[in-house]
Design an enzyme around this catalytic site. Structure first.
Site, mmCIF file in Angstrom:
data_model
loop_
_atom_site.group_PDB
_atom_site.id
_atom_site.type_symbol
_atom_site.label_atom_id
_atom_site.label_comp_id
_atom_site.label_asym_id
_atom_site.label_seq_id
_atom_site.Cartn_x
_atom_site.Cartn_y
_atom_site.Cartn_z
ATOM 1 C CG HIS A 147 -8.783 -5.700 -6.320
ATOM 2 N ND1 HIS A 147 -7.820 -5.931 -5.357
ATOM 3 C CD2 HIS A 147 -9.922 -6.255 -5.853
ATOM 4 C CE1 HIS A 147 -8.363 -6.598 -4.348
ATOM 5 N NE2 HIS A 147 -9.637 -6.804 -4.623
ATOM 6 C CB ILE B 252 -0.922 -0.010 1.230
ATOM 7 C CG1 ILE B 252 -1.834 -1.239 1.160
ATOM 8 C CG2 ILE B 252 -1.739 1.277 1.303
ATOM 9 C CD1 ILE B 252 -2.514 -1.575 2.463
ATOM 10 C CD GLU C 61 -5.953 -9.205 -13.034
ATOM 11 O OE1 GLU C 61 -5.228 -10.213 -12.930
ATOM 12 O OE2 GLU C 61 -6.008 -8.309 -12.168
HETATM 13 C C1 GAR Z 1 -3.109 -10.056 -10.400
HETATM 14 O O1 GAR Z 1 -4.140 -10.969 -10.629
HETATM 15 C C2 GAR Z 1 -3.631 -8.815 -9.697
HETATM 16 O O2 GAR Z 1 -4.979 -8.569 -9.945
HETATM 17 C C3 GAR Z 1 -3.421 -9.156 -8.259
HETATM 18 O O3 GAR Z 1 -2.212 -9.846 -8.215
HETATM 19 C C4 GAR Z 1 -2.097 -10.619 -9.409
HETATM 20 C C5 GAR Z 1 -0.661 -10.477 -9.886
HETATM 21 O O4 GAR Z 1 -0.365 -11.399 -10.873
HETATM 22 N N1 GAR Z 1 -3.378 -7.970 -7.473
HETATM 23 C C6 GAR Z 1 -3.837 -7.908 -6.233
HETATM 24 O O5 GAR Z 1 -4.293 -8.850 -5.640
HETATM 25 C C7 GAR Z 1 -3.727 -6.545 -5.618
HETATM 26 N N2 GAR Z 1 -4.515 -6.465 -4.409
HETATM 27 P P1 GAR Z 1 0.880 -11.181 -11.811
HETATM 28 O O6 GAR Z 1 2.089 -10.873 -10.929
HETATM 29 O O7 GAR Z 1 1.034 -12.490 -12.516
HETATM 30 O O8 GAR Z 1 0.557 -10.055 -12.734
#
Ligand code: GAR
Length: 221
Positions: free
Chosen positions: A128, A111, A193
């Site tokens: 998120h 954060i 995403e």
């Molecule tokens: C993603 O799915 C993102 O939405 C989440 O972490 C993952 C990272 O994956 N973020 C959170 O939970 C933030 N609170 P990545 O490292 O493979 O992109």
């Protein structure tokens, strides 16, 4: 905040740009969303240029992805700072030193202190893995499963001073299947995403977003 070739709107969102918006991408994990952004930004028509990847610790899978793409990467190690304020200042200083005009959070699990929002107002975007305001925080996928929801999803939003709270740019629902494990649901959410986050960052960087209170509208491309 001066931007090469562009300007800023009254709400400080990027104005329509003729050059690419320099962005820093902040990561904590495997970096699959970073990879999607790197792949998208390889297109010369993409409106953002990743000038720096910042990880909050060494050894995360996102770092070699940056290196392989020829993008500078720095570790601002959370454990080496006495508090959130000094960590945040170091992250913002690193981004500014590379000319970044916005921070794009891609699985960044820290954060940021309020000074980040003061230094990059309406210039910090997060993805998120849930339909906010449900399940904010670091364990959104597990909490959605535990709660028994049948729909979860993706929320891409501007970052304000409260956790997972800023104006929502884009949401998309993802079905929860009866026997989903946490990994199953996370993977299904991340598939969304990986398509939508690069699209939203492109629209943001192109100056196509307007914010009015909590409401964000998109200008047509
Ligand atoms: C993603 O799915 C993102 O939405 C989440 O972490 C993952 C990272 O994956 N973020 C959170 O939970 C933030 N609170 P990545 O490292 O493979 O992109």
């Amino acid at each position: 905040m001066p931007l090469a070739g562009g300007g800023v709107t009254a709400d400080n969102l990027p104005a329509v740009m003729t050059e690419r918006l320099p962005i820093a991408v902040l990561v904590s994990g495997s970096g699959t969303n970073l990879q999607a952004l790197l792949d998208a930004s390889a297109d010369p028509g993409y409106h953002a240029e990743i000038v720096l990847v910042i990880a909050d610790r060494d050894g995360v899978g996102a770092l070699p992805r940056a290196t392989a793409a020829g993008v500078p990467a720095e570790v601002v190690d959370w454990d080496r700072y006495p508090d959130r304020h000094r960590f945040t200042a170091a992250v913002c200083d690193a981004a500014a030193a590379h000319g970044a005009a916005a921070l794009i959070l891609a699985g960044f699990m820290r954060i940021l202190a309020p000074e980040a929002i003061r230094r990059f107002p309406n210039r910090i975007v997060n993805t998120h893995p849930a339909l906010l305001p449900a399940f904010p925080g670091a364990h959104a996928v597990a909490q959605a499963l535990a709660h028994g929801v049948t729909l979860s999803g993706v929320t891409i939003h501007l970052v304000d001073e409260e956790v997972d709270h800023g104006p929502i740019i884009y949401q998309e629902a993802v079905a929860v299947m009866p026997h989903d494990t946490e990994d199953d649901l996370r993977r299904r959410i991340q598939r969304v995403e990986h398509v939508r986050y690069p699209e939203v960052v492109d629209a943001f960087a192109a100056g196509r977003l307007r914010v009015d209170g909590r409401r964000v509208t998109w200008d047509p491309s």
